[in-house]
Write a protein that holds these residues in place. Structure first.
Motif, PDB file in Angstrom:
ATOM      1  N   MET A  59     -88.129 -83.670   8.553  1.00 31.12           N
ATOM      2  CA  MET A  59     -87.921 -84.725   9.519  1.00 31.12           C
ATOM      3  C   MET A  59     -89.250 -85.173  10.095  1.00 31.12           C
ATOM      4  SD  MET A  59     -84.741 -83.891  11.858  1.00 31.12           S
ATOM      5  CE  MET A  59     -83.281 -83.214  11.190  1.00 31.12           C
ATOM      6  N   THR A  60     -89.309 -86.412  10.296  1.00 29.31           N
ATOM      7  CA  THR A  60     -90.524 -86.948  10.901  1.00 29.31           C
ATOM      8  C   THR A  60     -90.319 -87.118  12.390  1.00 29.31           C
ATOM      9  OG1 THR A  60     -89.833 -89.218  10.573  1.00 29.31           O
ATOM     10  CG2 THR A  60     -91.087 -88.198   8.782  1.00 29.31           C
ATOM     11  N   SER A  61     -91.380 -87.336  13.093  1.00 26.78           N
ATOM     12  CA  SER A  61     -91.271 -87.495  14.541  1.00 26.78           C
ATOM     13  C   SER A  61     -90.564 -88.784  14.910  1.00 26.78           C
ATOM     14  CB  SER A  61     -92.648 -87.445  15.192  1.00 26.78           C
ATOM     15  OG  SER A  61     -93.430 -88.518  14.717  1.00 26.78           O
ATOM     16  N   SER A  62     -90.603 -89.783  14.049  1.00 25.68           N
ATOM     17  CA  SER A  62     -89.906 -91.032  14.354  1.00 25.68           C
ATOM     18  C   SER A  62     -88.393 -90.858  14.253  1.00 25.68           C
ATOM     19  CB  SER A  62     -90.382 -92.158  13.433  1.00 25.68           C
ATOM     20  OG  SER A  62     -90.061 -91.819  12.097  1.00 25.68           O
ATOM     21  N   ALA A  63     -87.930 -89.916  13.465  1.00 24.14           N
ATOM     22  CA  ALA A  63     -86.491 -89.677  13.350  1.00 24.14           C
ATOM     23  C   ALA A  63     -85.953 -88.975  14.597  1.00 24.14           C
ATOM     24  CB  ALA A  63     -86.197 -88.850  12.120  1.00 24.14           C
ATOM     25  N   LEU A  64     -86.788 -88.245  15.300  1.00 26.66           N
ATOM     26  CA  LEU A  64     -86.345 -87.521  16.482  1.00 26.66           C
ATOM     27  C   LEU A  64     -86.510 -88.317  17.767  1.00 26.66           C
ATOM     28  CD1 LEU A  64     -87.804 -83.995  15.712  1.00 26.66           C
ATOM     29  CD2 LEU A  64     -85.458 -84.772  15.455  1.00 26.66           C
ATOM     30  N   SER A  65     -87.186 -89.429  17.708  1.00 26.67           N
ATOM     31  CA  SER A  65     -87.412 -90.187  18.934  1.00 26.67           C
ATOM     32  C   SER A  65     -86.124 -90.876  19.375  1.00 26.67           C
ATOM     33  CB  SER A  65     -88.523 -91.214  18.739  1.00 26.67           C
ATOM     34  OG  SER A  65     -88.106 -92.162  17.785  1.00 26.67           O
ATOM     35  N   LEU A  66     -85.948 -90.971  20.655  1.00 30.92           N
ATOM     36  CA  LEU A  66     -84.755 -91.590  21.217  1.00 30.92           C
ATOM     37  C   LEU A  66     -84.970 -93.086  21.367  1.00 30.92           C
ATOM     38  CD1 LEU A  66     -83.984 -88.989  24.001  1.00 30.92           C
ATOM     39  CD2 LEU A  66     -82.867 -89.222  21.798  1.00 30.92           C
ATOM     40  N   PRO A  67     -83.910 -93.855  21.272  1.00 32.54           N
ATOM     41  CA  PRO A  67     -84.064 -95.286  21.477  1.00 32.54           C
ATOM     42  C   PRO A  67     -84.424 -95.572  22.936  1.00 32.54           C
ATOM     43  CG  PRO A  67     -81.749 -94.721  21.272  1.00 32.54           C
ATOM     44  CD  PRO A  67     -82.540 -93.478  20.974  1.00 32.54           C
ATOM     45  N   PRO A  68     -85.063 -96.684  23.200  1.00 35.28           N
ATOM     46  CA  PRO A  68     -85.441 -96.992  24.579  1.00 35.28           C
ATOM     47  C   PRO A  68     -84.199 -97.152  25.454  1.00 35.28           C
ATOM     48  CG  PRO A  68     -85.848 -98.877  23.150  1.00 35.28           C
ATOM     49  CD  PRO A  68     -85.463 -97.734  22.277  1.00 35.28           C
ATOM     50  N   ALA A  69     -84.285 -96.651  26.669  1.00 37.52           N
ATOM     51  CA  ALA A  69     -83.156 -96.708  27.592  1.00 37.52           C
ATOM     52  C   ALA A  69     -82.958 -98.133  28.082  1.00 37.52           C
ATOM     53  CB  ALA A  69     -83.398 -95.774  28.764  1.00 37.52           C
ATOM     54  N   ARG A  70     -81.712 -98.559  28.080  1.00 35.88           N
ATOM     55  CA  ARG A  70     -81.406 -99.886  28.598  1.00 35.88           C
ATOM     56  C   ARG A  70     -80.994 -99.722  30.056  1.00 35.88           C
ATOM     57  NH1 ARG A  70     -77.201-102.233  24.378  1.00 35.88           N
ATOM     58  NH2 ARG A  70     -75.941-101.176  25.898  1.00 35.88           N
ATOM     59  N   HIS A  71     -81.575-100.486  30.902  1.00 34.38           N
ATOM     60  CA  HIS A  71     -81.246-100.426  32.325  1.00 34.38           C
ATOM     61  C   HIS A  71     -80.205-101.494  32.617  1.00 34.38           C
ATOM     62  CE1 HIS A  71     -84.372 -97.553  33.221  1.00 34.38           C
ATOM     63  NE2 HIS A  71     -85.204 -98.272  32.483  1.00 34.38           N
ATOM     64  N   ARG A  72     -78.998-101.029  32.892  1.00 31.59           N
ATOM     65  CA  ARG A  72     -77.926-101.955  33.225  1.00 31.59           C
ATOM     66  C   ARG A  72     -77.720-101.948  34.728  1.00 31.59           C
ATOM     67  NH1 ARG A  72     -73.155 -99.926  29.440  1.00 31.59           N
ATOM     68  NH2 ARG A  72     -73.727 -98.064  30.546  1.00 31.59           N
ATOM     69  N   ARG A  73     -77.371-103.085  35.252  1.00 33.35           N
ATOM     70  CA  ARG A  73     -77.022-103.156  36.664  1.00 33.35           C
ATOM     71  C   ARG A  73     -75.655-102.538  36.869  1.00 33.35           C
ATOM     72  NH1 ARG A  73     -77.588-108.789  39.697  1.00 33.35           N
ATOM     73  NH2 ARG A  73     -77.335-107.603  41.596  1.00 33.35           N
ATOM     74  N   PRO A  74     -75.488-101.748  37.917  1.00 30.80           N
ATOM     75  CA  PRO A  74     -74.154-101.179  38.157  1.00 30.80           C
ATOM     76  C   PRO A  74     -73.166-102.286  38.535  1.00 30.80           C
ATOM     77  CG  PRO A  74     -75.682-100.536  39.899  1.00 30.80           C
ATOM     78  CD  PRO A  74     -76.464-101.286  38.881  1.00 30.80           C
ATOM     79  N   THR A  75     -72.031-102.275  37.882  1.00 37.67           N
ATOM     80  CA  THR A  75     -71.024-103.285  38.159  1.00 37.67           C
ATOM     81  C   THR A  75     -70.165-102.861  39.341  1.00 37.67           C
ATOM     82  OG1 THR A  75     -69.460-102.269  36.647  1.00 37.67           O
ATOM     83  CG2 THR A  75     -70.935-103.950  35.729  1.00 37.67           C
ATOM     84  N   LEU A  76     -69.448-103.817  39.888  1.00 38.23           N
ATOM     85  CA  LEU A  76     -68.583-103.533  41.029  1.00 38.23           C
ATOM     86  C   LEU A  76     -67.493-102.541  40.650  1.00 38.23           C
ATOM     87  CD1 LEU A  76     -68.008-104.217  43.971  1.00 38.23           C
ATOM     88  CD2 LEU A  76     -66.564-106.084  43.171  1.00 38.23           C
ATOM     89  N   GLY A  77     -66.982-102.650  39.437  1.00 36.71           N
ATOM     90  CA  GLY A  77     -65.947-101.724  38.978  1.00 36.71           C
ATOM     91  C   GLY A  77     -66.455-100.298  38.857  1.00 36.71           C
ATOM     92  N   ARG A  78     -67.689-100.145  38.378  1.00 40.05           N
ATOM     93  CA  ARG A  78     -68.271 -98.808  38.248  1.00 40.05           C
ATOM     94  C   ARG A  78     -68.529 -98.193  39.620  1.00 40.05           C
ATOM     95  NH1 ARG A  78     -70.895 -96.271  33.826  1.00 40.05           N
ATOM     96  NH2 ARG A  78     -70.533 -98.155  32.658  1.00 40.05           N
ATOM     97  N   ILE A  79     -68.984 -99.004  40.568  1.00 42.37           N
ATOM     98  CA  ILE A  79     -69.208 -98.513  41.933  1.00 42.37           C
ATOM     99  C   ILE A  79     -67.889 -98.107  42.580  1.00 42.37           C
ATOM    100  CG2 ILE A  79     -69.970 -99.192  44.235  1.00 42.37           C
ATOM    101  CD1 ILE A  79     -72.093-100.945  42.850  1.00 42.37           C
ATOM    102  N   ALA A  80     -66.844 -98.926  42.369  1.00 47.42           N
ATOM    103  CA  ALA A  80     -65.521 -98.600  42.917  1.00 47.42           C
ATOM    104  C   ALA A  80     -64.967 -97.325  42.280  1.00 47.42           C
ATOM    105  CB  ALA A  80     -64.569 -99.762  42.703  1.00 47.42           C
ATOM    106  N   ALA A  81     -65.207 -97.135  41.000  1.00 49.43           N
ATOM    107  CA  ALA A  81     -64.729 -95.924  40.326  1.00 49.43           C
ATOM    108  C   ALA A  81     -65.423 -94.680  40.870  1.00 49.43           C
ATOM    109  CB  ALA A  81     -64.957 -96.042  38.820  1.00 49.43           C
ATOM    110  N   TRP A  82     -66.744 -94.766  41.101  1.00 49.52           N
ATOM    111  CA  TRP A  82     -67.470 -93.624  41.671  1.00 49.52           C
ATOM    112  C   TRP A  82     -67.001 -93.347  43.098  1.00 49.52           C
ATOM    113  CZ3 TRP A  82     -69.948 -89.798  39.577  1.00 49.52           C
ATOM    114  CH2 TRP A  82     -70.503 -89.955  38.322  1.00 49.52           C
ATOM    115  N   ALA A  83     -66.747 -94.402  43.875  1.00 45.09           N
ATOM    116  CA  ALA A  83     -66.260 -94.215  45.243  1.00 45.09           C
ATOM    117  C   ALA A  83     -64.883 -93.556  45.243  1.00 45.09           C
ATOM    118  CB  ALA A  83     -66.215 -95.555  45.970  1.00 45.09           C
ATOM    119  N   ALA A  84     -64.008 -93.984  44.330  1.00 43.06           N
ATOM    120  CA  ALA A  84     -62.679 -93.376  44.232  1.00 43.06           C
ATOM    121  C   ALA A  84     -62.781 -91.915  43.800  1.00 43.06           C
ATOM    122  CB  ALA A  84     -61.818 -94.162  43.252  1.00 43.06           C
TER     123      ALA A  84
END
Length: 66
Positions: free
Chosen positions: A1-26
């Motif tokens: 395996m090469t080091s490029s095969a083990l690298s993780l894809p770049p993290a996508r930063h998503r804005r938290p949606t209202l539904g996700r915030i409501a789910a965490w609050a619940a």
């Protein structure tokens, strides 16, 4: 395996949606509604009998008032 095969894809930063915030609050509300009575039961079970009295004053066995 090469080091490029083990690298993780770049993290996508998503804005938290209202539904996700409501789910965490619940989820947090349900968790607290579950754990609060359990905490009260354990706290009461570990108290001394004198600590459970409503007034929390020592009993007066003399005739004068406390």
């Amino acid at each position: 395996m090469t080091s490029s095969a083990l690298s993780l894809p770049p993290a996508r930063h998503r804005r938290p949606t209202l539904g996700r915030i409501a789910a965490w609050a619940a989820l947090l509300a349900m968790l607290s509604l579950t754990l609060l009575p359990l905490w009260m039961v354990i706290k009461t079970a570990l108290m001394q009998p004198a600590d459970c009295s409503p007034s929390r004053r020592p009993c007066c066995r003399s005739r004068r008032r406390c």
